[in-house]
Design a protein around this motif. Structure first.
Motif, PDB file in Angstrom:
ATOM      1  N   CYS A 157       0.419  -0.869  -0.200  1.00 52.40           N
ATOM      2  CA  CYS A 157      -0.265  -0.267  -0.202  1.00 52.40           C
ATOM      3  C   CYS A 157       0.694   1.030   0.571  1.00 52.40           C
ATOM      4  O   CYS A 157       2.463   0.976   0.209  1.00 52.40           O
ATOM      5  N   HIS A 158       0.205   2.802  -0.064  1.00 47.53           N
ATOM      6  CA  HIS A 158       1.047   3.803   0.253  1.00 47.53           C
ATOM      7  C   HIS A 158      -0.306   4.460   0.762  1.00 47.53           C
ATOM      8  O   HIS A 158      -1.471   4.387   0.599  1.00 47.53           O
ATOM      9  N   TYR A 185       8.114  -4.517   8.123  1.00 43.36           N
ATOM     10  CA  TYR A 185       6.959  -4.008   7.534  1.00 43.36           C
ATOM     11  C   TYR A 185       8.575  -3.859   6.466  1.00 43.36           C
ATOM     12  O   TYR A 185       9.666  -3.080   7.218  1.00 43.36           O
ATOM     13  N   TYR A 186       9.123  -2.972   5.354  1.00 41.08           N
ATOM     14  CA  TYR A 186       9.678  -2.304   4.334  1.00 41.08           C
ATOM     15  C   TYR A 186       8.998  -0.684   3.864  1.00 41.08           C
ATOM     16  O   TYR A 186       7.991  -0.364   3.545  1.00 41.08           O
ATOM     17  N   ASP A 187      10.010  -0.364   3.282  1.00 41.27           N
ATOM     18  CA  ASP A 187       8.989   1.080   3.558  1.00 41.27           C
ATOM     19  C   ASP A 187      10.295   1.496   2.560  1.00 41.27           C
ATOM     20  O   ASP A 187      11.647   1.445   1.656  1.00 41.27           O
ATOM     21  N   TYR A 188       9.161   2.676   1.536  1.00 46.64           N
ATOM     22  CA  TYR A 188      10.278   3.709   0.263  1.00 46.64           C
ATOM     23  C   TYR A 188       9.939   4.850   0.305  1.00 46.64           C
ATOM     24  O   TYR A 188       8.470   5.045   0.652  1.00 46.64           O
ATOM     25  N   GLU A 189      10.062   5.960   0.928  1.00 47.26           N
ATOM     26  CA  GLU A 189       9.801   7.429   1.819  1.00 47.26           C
ATOM     27  C   GLU A 189      10.622   8.189   0.417  1.00 47.26           C
ATOM     28  O   GLU A 189      11.267   7.966  -0.226  1.00 47.26           O
ATOM     29  N   PRO A 243       9.768  -0.219  -1.769  1.00 45.65           N
ATOM     30  CA  PRO A 243       9.988  -0.830  -0.544  1.00 45.65           C
ATOM     31  C   PRO A 243      10.721  -1.400  -0.088  1.00 45.65           C
ATOM     32  O   PRO A 243      10.534  -2.604   0.652  1.00 45.65           O
ATOM     33  N   ALA A 244      11.863  -1.097   0.051  1.00 45.47           N
ATOM     34  CA  ALA A 244      13.271  -2.029  -0.077  1.00 45.47           C
ATOM     35  C   ALA A 244      14.113  -2.399   0.893  1.00 45.47           C
ATOM     36  O   ALA A 244      15.203  -2.605   1.494  1.00 45.47           O
ATOM     37  N   ASN A 245      13.416  -0.865   2.187  1.00 44.68           N
ATOM     38  CA  ASN A 245      13.803  -0.533   3.703  1.00 44.68           C
ATOM     39  C   ASN A 245      13.353  -1.149   4.291  1.00 44.68           C
ATOM     40  O   ASN A 245      12.426  -1.068   5.149  1.00 44.68           O
TER      41      ASN A 245
END
Length: 259
Positions: A157-158, A185-189, A243-245
């Motif tokens: 999701c975003h 979770y993984y994220d990309y900001e 989201p790879a972080n």
């Protein structure tokens, strides 16, 4: 549904050591054959052993067990597409019954002529519920410690970046309410938005603590929270925004077998 640590392709080396049973791995994916634990043995008193197994199996209602007889030979099998600690505990207790009967291993190469078959079914009524929302994926993992895999719910999701912290906090609270003990979770900001890849699961599933998750109920709760924060499902933009972080861990148990 049961989420958490399981085995399908490989034996949990370092956790269990069986004298009579062998592990037959699944192959070809979960649409094909289950993994199995199988023993072919000889016992002097088949009646005594079957009576003891019947009592034992009543304590493990969510595992199937099949026993085939050929004279004093027995072929014992249990298995599933996800073999949890629960299944290995059952087999550990059957091994003790076999020890009590002074059982010996039979030759797997000798033809087995079936005489009688005993089926102890698995009782999944109200538990094996795969009714889920479309935004929830059911996913496995790669191999972790002890060859463990993990069965999880995944949501992509975003949402607006300033709302991320509160959204994650509300999801964490939802996990407490829905019998889920692992959330990461993984994220990309980027600029004003964040892409998220959310994972929800549990740890090792044992007879003493078997966690049942109603994924439809959990999905309803997530949907309500998503509406509160104007969350959109799937990721925004292309692969450059994947989201790879992470992983960023909110709740965890049995970490070495999950992360």
């Amino acid at each position: 549904m049961i989420l958490g640590v399981y085995w399908y392709y490989r034996f949990p080396e370092g956790l269990y050591d069986f004298k009579y049973f062998r592990f037959l791995n699944g192959f070809g994916g979960h649409v094909n054959n289950p993994a199995q634990l199988q023993a072919r043995i000889c016992v002097q008193n088949t009646g005594n052993f079957l009576s003891a197994v019947k009592i034992l199996k009543s304590k493990y209602r969510m595992a199937y067990l099949t026993i085939k007889t050929s004279g004093n030979q027995l072929l014992i099998e249990t298995g599933d597409y996800n073999l949890f600690d629960y299944h290995f505990q059952l087999v550990s207790e059957i091994e003790q019954l076999l020890e009590n009967e002074n059982a010996t291993l039979a030759d797997h190469e000798i033809p087995f002529h079936l005489e009688t078959r005993y089926d102890f079914d698995a009782d999944w009524e109200g538990i094996d519920d795969k009714n889920k929302h479309n935004f929830i994926q059911l996913v496995g993992s790669d191999f972790k410690k002890y060859n463990a895999e993990n069965f999880s719910l995944r949501i992509d999701c975003h949402l607006s970046l300033p709302l991320k912290k509160n959204f994650i906090n509300d999801l964490t609270e939802a996990c407490h309410q829905e019998n889920i003990s692992v959330f990461y979770y993984y994220d990309y900001e980027k600029d004003d938005f964040v892409n998220l890849m959310l994972f929800f699961t549990n740890g090792r599933q044992t007879k003493e603590h078997l966690q049942i998750v109603n994924i439809h109920s959990f999905g309803n709760r997530v949907q309500s929270i998503a509406g509160k924060y104007a969350v959109k499902y799937k990721h925004k933009k292309g692969l450059e925004s994947y989201p790879a972080n992470g992983p960023h861990v909110q709740l965890i148990t049995d970490e070495e077998m999950i992360i």
